[in-house]
Design an enzyme around this catalytic site. Sequence first.
Site, short mmCIF file in Angstrom:
data_model
loop_
_atom_site.label_atom_id
_atom_site.label_comp_id
_atom_site.label_asym_id
_atom_site.label_seq_id
_atom_site.Cartn_x
_atom_site.Cartn_y
_atom_site.Cartn_z
N HIS A 180 0.83 -1.20 0.00
CA HIS A 180 0.00 0.00 0.00
C HIS A 180 0.87 1.26 0.00
O HIS A 180 1.62 1.51 0.93
CB HIS A 180 -0.92 0.01 1.22
CG HIS A 180 -1.87 -1.15 1.25
ND1 HIS A 180 -1.65 -2.26 2.03
CD2 HIS A 180 -3.01 -1.38 0.57
CE1 HIS A 180 -2.64 -3.12 1.85
NE2 HIS A 180 -3.47 -2.62 0.96
N GLU A 227 -5.71 2.45 -1.62
CA GLU A 227 -6.22 1.08 -1.62
C GLU A 227 -6.72 0.81 -3.03
O GLU A 227 -7.38 1.66 -3.64
CB GLU A 227 -7.38 0.91 -0.64
CG GLU A 227 -6.96 0.65 0.79
CD GLU A 227 -6.43 -0.75 1.03
OE1 GLU A 227 -6.10 -1.46 0.06
OE2 GLU A 227 -6.31 -1.13 2.21
N HIS A 241 -6.70 -9.93 3.36
CA HIS A 241 -6.14 -10.39 2.10
C HIS A 241 -5.92 -11.89 2.15
O HIS A 241 -5.25 -12.39 3.07
CB HIS A 241 -4.79 -9.72 1.84
CG HIS A 241 -4.83 -8.23 1.86
ND1 HIS A 241 -4.63 -7.51 3.00
CD2 HIS A 241 -5.07 -7.34 0.86
CE1 HIS A 241 -4.74 -6.21 2.71
NE2 HIS A 241 -5.00 -6.09 1.43
N HIS A 292 -4.91 -5.70 -6.18
CA HIS A 292 -4.64 -6.94 -5.48
C HIS A 292 -5.92 -7.51 -4.89
O HIS A 292 -6.94 -6.83 -4.79
CB HIS A 292 -3.56 -6.78 -4.41
CG HIS A 292 -3.88 -5.75 -3.35
ND1 HIS A 292 -3.70 -4.40 -3.56
CD2 HIS A 292 -4.36 -5.88 -2.10
CE1 HIS A 292 -4.06 -3.74 -2.48
NE2 HIS A 292 -4.47 -4.61 -1.57
N CYS A 335 -11.84 -6.91 7.28
CA CYS A 335 -11.30 -6.95 5.92
C CYS A 335 -9.95 -7.66 5.98
O CYS A 335 -9.34 -7.78 7.04
CB CYS A 335 -11.08 -5.54 5.37
SG CYS A 335 -12.56 -4.54 5.30
N TRP A 363 -14.53 2.20 1.25
CA TRP A 363 -14.96 0.93 0.68
C TRP A 363 -16.28 0.48 1.30
O TRP A 363 -17.12 -0.07 0.61
CB TRP A 363 -13.87 -0.14 0.81
CG TRP A 363 -13.46 -0.47 2.21
CD1 TRP A 363 -14.02 -1.38 3.04
CD2 TRP A 363 -12.40 0.14 2.94
NE1 TRP A 363 -13.38 -1.39 4.25
CE2 TRP A 363 -12.37 -0.47 4.21
CE3 TRP A 363 -11.45 1.13 2.64
CZ2 TRP A 363 -11.44 -0.11 5.19
CZ3 TRP A 363 -10.53 1.47 3.60
CH2 TRP A 363 -10.54 0.86 4.86
N GLU A 418 -8.31 -2.57 -4.71
CA GLU A 418 -8.59 -3.96 -4.41
C GLU A 418 -9.75 -4.55 -5.22
O GLU A 418 -10.75 -3.89 -5.46
CB GLU A 418 -8.93 -4.11 -2.91
CG GLU A 418 -7.77 -3.75 -2.02
CD GLU A 418 -8.06 -3.95 -0.55
OE1 GLU A 418 -7.09 -4.16 0.21
OE2 GLU A 418 -9.24 -3.88 -0.15
N TYR A 460 -12.78 -1.64 -5.93
CA TYR A 460 -12.74 -0.21 -5.63
C TYR A 460 -11.29 0.28 -5.58
O TYR A 460 -10.35 -0.49 -5.45
CB TYR A 460 -13.44 0.09 -4.29
CG TYR A 460 -12.58 -0.25 -3.10
CD1 TYR A 460 -11.87 0.74 -2.43
CD2 TYR A 460 -12.44 -1.56 -2.65
CE1 TYR A 460 -11.05 0.42 -1.35
CE2 TYR A 460 -11.63 -1.88 -1.58
CZ TYR A 460 -10.94 -0.88 -0.93
OH TYR A 460 -10.12 -1.18 0.12
N GLU A 475 -8.20 -11.18 14.15
CA GLU A 475 -8.49 -9.79 14.50
C GLU A 475 -9.51 -9.67 15.62
O GLU A 475 -9.44 -8.75 16.44
CB GLU A 475 -9.02 -9.02 13.29
CG GLU A 475 -7.98 -8.76 12.22
CD GLU A 475 -8.49 -7.84 11.12
OE1 GLU A 475 -9.49 -7.13 11.34
OE2 GLU A 475 -7.88 -7.83 10.04
#
Length: 195
Positions: free
Chosen positions: A25, A114, A69, A32, A67, A164, A116, A104, A87
Amino acid sequence: MTTEQVVLVDDAGRAIGTEDKATVHHAATPLHLAFSSYVFDDRGRLLLTQRAVTKKAWPGVWTNSCCGHPLPGEPVEDAVRRRLADELGLVPATVELVLPAFRYRAEMPDGVVENELCPVFRVDCVGDPEPDPAEVAAYKWVDWPRDDVQAGLEAAVGAELSPWCVLQLQELKRLGEVPGEWAVADRASLPPSAQ
């Protein structure tokens, strides 16, 4: 120690490489693979979270539940479960795909971007989260608004939501007023890198 990798994708959603999560980022963030999740409890309340103030992208901002990855080769549903556990200390009862092709791009005032391809999931969980303070500063269970969803959720936390999340809410509203009745999307409609 191995660094966590994110999956870089082309415009068609095909994997084209990887990059370290810690460095992906910046002002020219490559497209990604990511995911967003909306966690609901047994009363139909939505879990909103405030990002830790130490995060590089959107520190301290309120957003959807979780959120993250997917790791290279990791099914995106498994990534949702992994990040919810890491988390928030939550173990999902269900993880259902609702927006398979959400994408977005958003830029922070300091230039961090961002960018993604970000499938969105509805998740059912029981119990309260136990947040990792390095990831989540605060959380709040809120009722899903029937009318202006964005305004209702922002009023519930007293702050603007992440860019987002705002864009996702517009698309989620098209699925219906009751999150528990949203149609589950066909997994085959996920981007190739997420299948």
